[in-house]
Enzyme design. Structure first.
Site, PDB file in Angstrom:
ATOM      1  CG  ASN A  68      19.524 -25.627  36.808  1.00 24.49           C
ATOM      2  OD1 ASN A  68      19.088 -26.160  37.833  1.00 24.49           O
ATOM      3  ND2 ASN A  68      20.209 -24.485  36.824  1.00 24.49           N
ATOM      4  CB  ILE A  70      19.082 -29.503  39.610  1.00 25.35           C
ATOM      5  CG1 ILE A  70      19.796 -29.270  38.262  1.00 25.35           C
ATOM      6  CG2 ILE A  70      19.576 -30.778  40.314  1.00 25.35           C
ATOM      7  CD1 ILE A  70      19.700 -30.360  37.253  1.00 25.35           C
ATOM      8  N   GLY A  71      16.715 -28.547  41.494  1.00 24.47           N
ATOM      9  CA  GLY A  71      16.037 -28.593  42.793  1.00 24.47           C
ATOM     10  C   GLY A  71      16.917 -29.101  43.919  1.00 24.47           C
ATOM     11  CG  ASN A 126      22.277 -21.422  46.936  1.00 26.47           C
ATOM     12  OD1 ASN A 126      21.732 -20.389  46.535  1.00 26.47           O
ATOM     13  ND2 ASN A 126      22.113 -22.594  46.348  1.00 26.47           N
ATOM     14  CB  CYS A 129      18.504 -22.456  44.891  1.00 28.52           C
ATOM     15  SG  CYS A 129      17.911 -23.745  43.764  1.00 28.52           S
ATOM     16  CE  LYS A 164      25.997 -18.930  42.902  1.00 30.56           C
ATOM     17  NZ  LYS A 164      26.366 -20.300  42.577  1.00 30.56           N
ATOM     18  N   GLY A 216      24.873 -19.704  31.771  1.00 32.90           N
ATOM     19  CA  GLY A 216      25.658 -19.860  30.548  1.00 32.90           C
ATOM     20  C   GLY A 216      25.918 -18.518  29.875  1.00 32.90           C
ATOM     21  N   GLY A 243      28.206 -17.193  32.918  1.00 33.81           N
ATOM     22  CA  GLY A 243      28.490 -17.316  31.487  1.00 33.81           C
ATOM     23  C   GLY A 243      29.940 -17.267  31.075  1.00 33.81           C
ATOM     24  N   GLY A 264      30.798 -22.061  35.557  1.00 37.43           N
ATOM     25  CA  GLY A 264      29.660 -22.931  35.840  1.00 37.43           C
ATOM     26  C   GLY A 264      29.277 -23.791  34.649  1.00 37.43           C
TER      27      GLY A 264
HETATM   28  C1  LIG Z   1      22.873 -27.540  36.708  1.00 36.27           C
HETATM   29  C2  LIG Z   1      23.160 -26.403  37.646  1.00 36.27           C
HETATM   30  C3  LIG Z   1      23.118 -26.620  39.023  1.00 36.27           C
HETATM   31  C4  LIG Z   1      23.390 -25.577  39.920  1.00 36.27           C
HETATM   32  N1  LIG Z   1      23.368 -25.814  41.269  1.00 36.27           N
HETATM   33  C5  LIG Z   1      23.703 -24.812  42.133  1.00 36.27           C
HETATM   34  C6  LIG Z   1      23.779 -25.060  43.539  1.00 36.27           C
HETATM   35  O1  LIG Z   1      23.576 -26.176  44.034  1.00 36.27           O
HETATM   36  N2  LIG Z   1      24.102 -24.012  44.356  1.00 36.27           N
HETATM   37  C7  LIG Z   1      24.361 -22.746  43.852  1.00 36.27           C
HETATM   38  O2  LIG Z   1      24.640 -21.829  44.633  1.00 36.27           O
HETATM   39  N3  LIG Z   1      24.325 -22.507  42.521  1.00 36.27           N
HETATM   40  C8  LIG Z   1      24.009 -23.505  41.661  1.00 36.27           C
HETATM   41  N4  LIG Z   1      23.982 -23.253  40.315  1.00 36.27           N
HETATM   42  C9  LIG Z   1      24.305 -21.905  39.818  1.00 36.27           C
HETATM   43  C10 LIG Z   1      25.753 -21.798  39.358  1.00 36.27           C
HETATM   44  O3  LIG Z   1      26.645 -22.053  40.426  1.00 36.27           O
HETATM   45  C11 LIG Z   1      26.038 -20.396  38.769  1.00 36.27           C
HETATM   46  O4  LIG Z   1      25.790 -19.426  39.756  1.00 36.27           O
HETATM   47  C12 LIG Z   1      25.198 -20.068  37.547  1.00 36.27           C
HETATM   48  O5  LIG Z   1      25.011 -21.218  36.748  1.00 36.27           O
HETATM   49  C13 LIG Z   1      25.820 -18.940  36.712  1.00 36.27           C
HETATM   50  O6  LIG Z   1      27.094 -19.290  36.237  1.00 36.27           O
HETATM   51  P1  LIG Z   1      27.326 -19.940  34.770  1.00 36.27           P
HETATM   52  O7  LIG Z   1      26.565 -19.082  33.803  1.00 36.27           O
HETATM   53  O8  LIG Z   1      28.805 -19.921  34.548  1.00 36.27           O
HETATM   54  O9  LIG Z   1      26.772 -21.309  34.824  1.00 36.27           O
HETATM   55  C14 LIG Z   1      23.708 -24.281  39.401  1.00 36.27           C
HETATM   56  C15 LIG Z   1      23.742 -24.079  38.017  1.00 36.27           C
HETATM   57  C16 LIG Z   1      23.473 -25.114  37.141  1.00 36.27           C
HETATM   58  C17 LIG Z   1      23.545 -24.851  35.649  1.00 36.27           C
END
Ligand SMILES: Cc1cc2nc3c(=O)[nH]c(=O)nc-3n(C[C@H](O)[C@H](O)[C@H](O)COP(=O)(O)O)c2cc1C
Length: 303
Positions: A68, A70-71, A126, A129, A164, A216, A243, A264
């Site tokens: 992603n 998203i920004g 955070n 990012c 984070k 993921g 993941g 997530g």
């Molecule tokens: C679409 C998307 C948006 C995310 N936005 C943020 C965010 O705004 N702040 C943040 O700390 N992490 C953000 N993350 C990271 C997730 O919180 C997480 O740390 C990361 O995806 C790993 O977990 P997962 O594999 O279960 O998704 C985002 C992840 C995704 C996929």
């Protein structure tokens, strides 16, 4: 059965939480499950002003994951406090806002505002990012910048402060050790790993930013490794994520050293997964006569 866990002074009903950015501000999730029954909801990264996020492609599926870019699109702190937080509190959820300012000053201001807000007992800073040009990962990959920011945010945060961490560094444990020394209450590990996709039709990077964040199931072994390494170096709680898709994944993270976990990317596949896994975790504990989940935290280290 009491599944509660403590993250500093914050008591979570159970260790299963929803990761920042994957469930907005909880409203959509509440259509699929009772959001008061999960440990906490980490809300989308906030800035002082609303942000539209990145233009162009923003998300794409990969093998067992997503990339992603998203920004940090978000509604801004004012709208969050006015319209998003009241919904979460009324629903009985435990909100943990994720702070994602562009600059050091913006992060300090956000922390100051949030820590003085009723109903908010914890914030997540955070510094990881990978999808923004200013701030973001730049805070979490440069030790002097990281140290200064975390010290200043700690100074203005009366409640629980969670940082984070970015996995996109040579040694993530150094950042965790520094955070603990500063007095941070817990760390979340991990944010997304830097990745990239090339569009083979036009022979250019798929994302405008070129790089993007990988999440993921594809990153789970990397994240478990990080949590295991962190547990060897710090004593503050670790919120493990990366993941998670099943109760076995949660147990793996806990055995590696996590006190709580976040779901997530898998929310996008199964919106009620966090509550389903919280129930399965309780069942697992009951079946194994595990009275205190804390006893499992880091148990893999003694083997
Ligand atoms: C679409 C998307 C948006 C995310 N936005 C943020 C965010 O705004 N702040 C943040 O700390 N992490 C953000 N993350 C990271 C997730 O919180 C997480 O740390 C990361 O995806 C790993 O977990 P997962 O594999 O279960 O998704 C985002 C992840 C995704 C996929």
């Amino acid at each position: 059965m009491d599944m509660s866990v403590k993250i500093g002074a914050l008591k979570l009903k159970n260790p299963v939480t929803v990761a920042s950015g994957t469930a907005g501000y909880g409203e959509e999730l509440s259509e699929y499950m009772d959001i008061s029954k999960i440990g906490a909801i980490f809300t989308k990264g906030l800035s002082l002003k609303p942000r539209p996020g990145n233009t162009g492609n923003r998300i794409v599926e990969t093998s067992s994951g997503v990339l992603n870019s998203i920004g940090l699109e978000n509604v801004g702190i004012e709208e969050f406090l006015k319209n998003k937080l009241p919904f979460l509190l009324k629903s009985g959820a435990t909100p943990i806002p994720n702070i994602a300012g562009h600059t050091e000053e913006e992060n300090i201001e956000l922390a100051r505002i949030l820590s003085g807000t009723e109903g908010i007992d914890a914030v997540e800073l955070n510094v990881s990012c990978p999808n923004v040009k200013e701030g973001g990962m730049a805070f979490g990959t440069n030790m002097p910048v990281f140290t200064r920011l975390v010290e200043k945010v700690r100074d203005v945060t009366g409640g629980v402060l969670i940082v984070k961490l970015s996995p996109n560094v040579t040694d993530i444990t150094e950042f965790a050790v520094t955070a603990e020394k500063i007095g941070v209450d817990a760390v979340s590990a991990v944010n997304t790993f830097l990745g990239m996709k090339i569009d083979i039709k036009n022979r250019r990077p798929y994302f405008k930013n070129r790089v993007a964040g990988l999440s993921g199931p594809a990153i789970k072994p990397l994240a478990v490794r990080v949590v295991y390494q962190l547990f060897e170096r710090i004593t503050i709680p670790i919120i493990g994520l990366g993941g998670i898709a099943s109760v076995d994944d949660i147990i793996e993270f806990i055995l590696a050293g996590a006190s709580a976990v976040s779901i997530g990317t898998m929310n996008m596949v199964e919106p009620a997964i966090s509550l389903n896994l919280a129930s399965e975790l309780e069942e697992y504990c009951r079946a194994g006569s595990i009275g205190d989940l804390a006893a499992l935290t880091g148990a893999a280290h003694t083997a």
